[in-house]
Write an enzyme that holds these catalytic residues in place. Structure first.
Site, PDB file in Angstrom:
ATOM      1  N   SER A   1       0.845  -1.188   0.000  1.00  0.00           N
ATOM      2  CA  SER A   1       0.000   0.000   0.000  1.00  0.00           C
ATOM      3  C   SER A   1       0.887   1.247   0.000  1.00  0.00           C
ATOM      4  CB  SER A   1      -0.958  -0.036   1.198  1.00  0.00           C
ATOM      5  OG  SER A   1      -1.909   0.993   1.110  1.00  0.00           O
TER       6      SER A   1
ATOM      7  N   ASP B   1      -8.885  -5.190  -5.399  1.00  0.00           N
ATOM      8  CA  ASP B   1      -8.471  -4.082  -4.529  1.00  0.00           C
ATOM      9  C   ASP B   1      -9.323  -2.856  -4.815  1.00  0.00           C
ATOM     10  OD1 ASP B   1      -7.147  -2.241  -2.981  1.00  0.00           O
ATOM     11  OD2 ASP B   1      -5.178  -2.592  -3.855  1.00  0.00           O
TER      12      ASP B   1
ATOM     13  N   HIS C   1      -7.215  -5.571  -0.811  1.00  0.00           N
ATOM     14  CA  HIS C   1      -6.046  -4.739  -0.538  1.00  0.00           C
ATOM     15  C   HIS C   1      -5.147  -5.326   0.547  1.00  0.00           C
ATOM     16  CE1 HIS C   1      -3.831  -0.971  -0.824  1.00  0.00           C
ATOM     17  NE2 HIS C   1      -3.905  -0.801   0.482  1.00  0.00           N
TER      18      HIS C   1
END
Length: 556
Positions: free
Chosen positions: A213, A447, A485
């Site tokens: 991320s 995601d 994610h």
């Protein structure tokens, strides 16, 4: 006399080098660890700072594996076993006295393998990364890097979150923003190298950076801005096209205000319709859309439009438009860093993922538990809460800015300035490749925290800039279908650190990698597996047990 003195001089140097093996190589390890608490001069740090202070250096005893009952993700519940190590906590002082310090943790094992791993952060950072956890995407049973003998490194990126304050408030200070953008990771890297020299009497053989991320963005930033600092980088679900993502969060939040907000039953409706259109396209209906890019051509949300009164079995016109907006590129009014003018859309697949609480899918990232509010509330979707705050603190630089009146064109110069700082989209990795660096990217295709197509677009821009042959020599992009994610929803775990070490140190490029989905409790049973396919290949079913990677092949 001079001729006789020369060998003595050389011998004396050799003896001097041998007699200084480093603080952790001395007989009294506890005393050696404590000796690392000396300050680090600013000259040891490659970017401007006021030097580093070591607040503590403590010898830690070995500890065993532990697993908590709950956590924000399955991996976060697992605390891996740790060996004996020296835990060093410190801070790098800013140049601007009004800027916060950069906090860091460096963990130095008493049995060192000559390598280090620097961990990336997450969100807007502001929390010290300890370097004691599992790496991004790591199999749950895998020993931590520290247990394998790596020095591990983490930082808060140069600011500390405060109660009752938005996580973006630090960006009002120029140096704090610069540190968050890229400078803190370089500074902490340099501090960690100096500590390794003190601890072991020499610099590390190889340095690795691994992040997910925001941490994935940091990894790409290191390859682009500081190509000589890391030998191997793993970048998972990177928020690479940062400026575009924040503005997309604003757009997608406004689209679901009021009656356009999509209720949980309607999220499931869309999810089921996507599976009906796309799940079996790979040869088996197993709840995983193996080819989400192809699903974009097969699934049309307009088919779910209500013909009568809105209800949980259809979507209103406003809700259909909201989904279409989410899946469409955001066209920006100004040219961002590296010539980009749009942010790619998200989906379809993974809309209703809630495999570990509300940590995935639309509910967590897009819609939240309630329709977007002004000002943004913590129970709103994360993309709205993050994006709206970023607009106020990074771009408008006005905490009270009315988001309804925000226009990119009114802040064009500032948008370009922040884009140049934050967007890790430079496709020229020539310097990183030339000194032998290796880069692996992994995009999770379900995601909704960021668009996996941004990472795909970046990879393709590197190929376009450097050529296919050159890119293949140092870079890989993999995609994980059905994974959200944070790594839930489908097989998501793979030992990428070992793959990077093999590539960097042995010249063995990654091949035949397998993703596994595991229970989060010992013995961490593998529930199902899939081949990890290099983009643009996708897994296709060939027959056999659909829970086994061997039943699939990576094909166009």
């Amino acid at each position: 006399m001079r001729i006789l003195a020369l060998p003595l001089l050389i011998s004396g140097l050799a003896l001097s080098a041998c007699s200084n093996p480093g603080a952790l190589r001395a007989g009294d390890v506890a005393a050696g660890c404590a000796a690392l608490a000396a300050p680090i001069d600013a000259s040891k740090i490659g970017l401007p700072s006021a030097g580093a202070t070591i607040d503590s250096a403590t010898l830690m005893t070995p500890s065993g594996l532990s697993v908590a009952e709950r956590g924000p993700t399955p991996a976060a519940t697992i605390t891996p076993a740790a060996p004996q190590y020296c835990k060093v906590l410190g801070r790098i002082a800013p140049v601007d006295p009004k800027a916060p310090a950069i906090q860091f943790e460096v963990n130095l094992p008493t049995s060192w393998n000559g390598r280090s791993v620097q961990y990336g952060g997450g969100g807007f950072n502001g929390v010290l990364i300890t370097g004691l956890t599992l790496l991004p995407a790591a199999p749950y049973e895998k020993p931590s890097p520290l247990a394998q003998g790596f020095v591990t490194v983490g930082t808060d990126s140069g600011h500390q979150n405060q109660p009752n304050q938005p996580p973006q408030v630090f960006a009002l200070n120029d140096e704090a923003l610069l540190n968050f953008a890229h400078a803190s990771y370089k500074k902490v890297r340099d501090v960690s190298v100096d500590l390794m020299k003190r601890a072991y009497g020499r610099a590390p053989d190889k340095l690795y950076f691994m992040g997910s991320s925001e941490g994935g963005r940091e990894g790409l930033t290191m390859a682009q801005r500081y190509p000589n600092d890391f030998d191997g980088i793993f970048s998972r679900v990177p928020v690479i096209h940062w400026t575009g993502l924040q503005h997309a969060g604003l757009r997608d939040g406004f689209a679901t205000m009021g009656e356009a907000w999509i209720r949980p039953a309607q999220v499931k409706l869309v999810h089921d319709a996507v599976l009906a259109a796309c799940d079996a396209a790979d040869g088996v209906a197993d709840g995983i859309v193996s080819d989400p890019a192809g699903c974009r051509r097969r699934f049309d949300v307009a088919r779910l439009r209500c013909s009568g009164a809105p209800n949980d079995q259809c979507l209103s016109d406003a809700q259909v438009r909201a989904v279409q907006g989410l899946q469409s590129p955001l066209q920006l009014e100004v040219e961002l860093a590296n010539g980009l003018r749009e942010y790619p859309g998200r989906g379809p697949s993974g809309e209703n993922l809630t495999s570990f609480g509300p940590t995935g899918g639309w509910t967590a990232w897009w819609l939240g538990a309630a329709a977007p509010a002004l000002p943004p509330q913590p129970n709103n979707g994360i993309a709205w809460f993050y994006g709206a705050g970023a607009i106020q603190y990074f771009y408008a630089r006005d905490p009270s800015a009315d988001l309804r009146n925000y226009r990119v064109s009114n802040h064009a110069a500032r948008v370009r300035e922040v884009s140049a700082l934050m967007d890790s989209t430079n496709p020229d990795l020539t310097a990183f490749a030339a000194r032998g660096g290796k880069l692996v990217m992994l995009e999770n295709m379900a995601d909704y925290a960021q668009s996996p197509y941004a990472g795909i677009g970046y990879y393709e821009s590197v190929v376009g800039k450097m050529g296919r042959s050159a890119a293949d020599g140092f870079m890989r992009l993999y995609t994980a279908p059905g994974v959200d994610h944070v790594g839930t929803g489908a097989p998501a775990n793979v030992d990428m650190l070992s793959a990077l070490v093999d590539w960097v140190e042995r010249g063995k490029a990654p091949e035949g990698l397998t993703l596994v989905e595991q229970s989060a409790k010992p013995p961490f049973t593998v529930l199902r597996s899939r081949p990890l396919c290099q983009w643009p290949l996708v897994p296709r079913y060939k027959g056999g047990d659909a829970a086994n990677a061997a039943s699939f092949a990576c094909e166009p």
